[in-house]
Design an enzyme around this catalytic site. Structure first.
Site, mmCIF file in Angstrom:
data_model
loop_
_atom_site.group_PDB
_atom_site.id
_atom_site.type_symbol
_atom_site.label_atom_id
_atom_site.label_comp_id
_atom_site.label_asym_id
_atom_site.label_seq_id
_atom_site.Cartn_x
_atom_site.Cartn_y
_atom_site.Cartn_z
ATOM 1 N N LEU A 111 0.837 -1.209 0.000
ATOM 2 C CA LEU A 111 0.000 0.000 0.000
ATOM 3 C C LEU A 111 0.873 1.262 0.000
ATOM 4 O O LEU A 111 0.407 2.352 0.324
ATOM 5 C CB LEU A 111 -0.939 -0.001 1.218
ATOM 6 C CG LEU A 111 -1.952 -1.155 1.287
ATOM 7 C CD1 LEU A 111 -2.736 -1.103 2.600
ATOM 8 C CD2 LEU A 111 -2.920 -1.125 0.111
ATOM 9 N N SER A 114 6.298 3.304 1.961
ATOM 10 C CA SER A 114 7.550 4.040 1.731
ATOM 11 C C SER A 114 7.292 5.331 0.955
ATOM 12 O O SER A 114 7.845 6.380 1.289
ATOM 13 C CB SER A 114 8.600 3.157 1.040
ATOM 14 O OG SER A 114 8.128 2.705 -0.197
ATOM 15 N N ASP A 158 3.467 5.123 -7.311
ATOM 16 C CA ASP A 158 3.190 5.222 -5.874
ATOM 17 C C ASP A 158 3.379 6.647 -5.368
ATOM 18 O O ASP A 158 2.544 7.186 -4.637
ATOM 19 C CB ASP A 158 4.129 4.302 -5.079
ATOM 20 C CG ASP A 158 3.976 2.860 -5.478
ATOM 21 O OD1 ASP A 158 3.047 2.551 -6.250
ATOM 22 O OD2 ASP A 158 4.793 2.040 -5.031
#
Ligand code: GLA
Length: 372
Positions: A111, A114, A158
């Site tokens: 998810l 980082s 991300d």
């Protein structure tokens, strides 16, 4: 929190509806920022140190602003150091500060904990230096930290979702151009259930970098015959006529990329039309391709997805993120979610011995900054 901080800065974790392992091939992906996030409480401290502490950990770490390159081996604080270093290298002033970090994105879950840490750390540094927040620029520097400092040769999905997500919106992000369209997250009578298979995974130790290298090798071979700048621009027709010349493994990898790009295209239509059956079917196909062609799933995620897919109230389920463990998403009829969770929990435990857990999360904003 007893102590007083000046700002509260957050960046989000993310899910990805569809478009897996194609961001670094220049594909379009469909992530959304979620309410599991990293929050940084920050205040200047008048020193040349970034003092880190955590709400959930007893550790505290002091980073010397002039030696940010030397903290790669820290268990906690390495992502913050990498993010600060890339920001510094881009010419920004780093102001000495105290940062209290509060991460609700589970680590190693797929998810993007980082990314949430890197993005929120840079946004906090920019905030106390009185700089204007540019989410796309922050995402790019955070990606650089993940690649050059943490050693994961990741794409931009991300960090972009973590920085630029919008409440209740799915993003259709073109990773080649960074154009992003925001689509309303309309699922009708259905909900997305996020489930962690709880098999620990680590992108650095996993074969993530190897997969990326394989796609790059395949692109070079294809470029000897075709004028394309990224794998995502290869059409299905072109793939069919050129694939016989590729080594077997590379052919499978490219088949995943080409077919996943097509699934993202169709999923966009399905989402816009509110066709949940179609969207669910695409999630299932995406998982099958990640399992059989890209080979980034594994026994536990496959068992979790199989349990979910066996339920008639579930239209589709797939592993999300880098793979080899972490979370799945499932499209489930809202009034069946409780039974669904109960069934999946039991059946997955029986199949693997691991206990799955489920997260409640809303689709949320990326970076937020609040003056305290
Ligand atoms: C990880 C990476 C992303 C992306 C996904 C797979 O989350 O950080 O860039 O490649 O894996 O889609």
């Amino acid at each position: 929190m007893k102590e007083k901080y000046d700002y509260k800065v957050t960046a989000a974790g993310r899910i990805n509806i569809i478009g897996e392992h194609i961001d670094y091939c220049g594909g379009k992906v469909m992530p959304a920022a979620i309410s599991l996030k990293n929050t940084v409480y920050v205040r200047p401290n008048g020193t040349n140190k970034i003092n880190l502490s955590w709400t959930t950990l007893p550790d505290s770490v002091s980073l010397d602003i002039d030696k940010l390159e030397s903290y790669k081996d820290l268990k906690y604080g390495n992502y913050q150091a990498g993010a600060a270093l890339m920001w510094q290298r881009a010419g920004h002033k780093i102001v000495g500060c105290d940062m209290l970090q509060d991460c609700t994105v589970p680590f190693g879950s797929g998810l993007s904990s980082s990314a949430a840490i890197e993005v929120s750390t840079i946004a906090a540094l920019a905030t106390i230096a009185s700089e204007k927040i540019d989410p796309v620029d922050i995402a790019l520097k955070a990606q650089q930290a993940e690649r050059e400092y943490a050693g994961v040769n990741c794409g931009i999905m991300d960090q972009y979702a973590s920085a630029c997500g919008k409440k209740d919106k799915v993003m259709l992000l073109d990773c080649n151009t960074l154009d992003c369209e925001y689509l309303p997250m309309r699922l009708g009578d259905y909900s997305l259930v996020i489930t962690n298979c709880n098999k620990p995974h680590n992108l650095i130790e996993s074969k993530y970098n190897e997969r990326r290298a394989e796609t790059e090798e395949a692109l070079k071979l294809i470029q000897q015959k075709l004028d394309i700048d990224c794998l995502a621009n290869l059409t299905l027709k072109q793939f069919k006529s050129f694939s016989s010349g590729l080594p077997r493994i590379l052919k499978k990898r490219v088949e995943h990329v080409v077919s996943e790009c097509e699934r993202v295209r169709v999923a966009t239509l399905a989402l816009k039309a509110g066709n949940m059956e179609m969207l669910g079917g695409l999630l299932n196909k995406s998982h099958a391709s990640l399992r059989d062609n890209f080979e980034v799933t594994g026994r536990e995620p496959d068992a979790l997805v199989a349990a979910a897919q066996s339920q008639p109230c579930c239209l589709g389920s797939r592993l999300i993120g880098g793979g080899f463990g972490g979370c799945t998403i499932s499209l489930v009829k809202t009034n069946c979610v409780d039974e669904f969770k109960e069934f999946v929990y039991k059946s997955y435990l029986q199949a693997t011995g691991y206990k799955a857990n489920f997260y409640e999360a809303e689709i949320s904003d990326g970076i937020t900054v609040e003056l305290l």
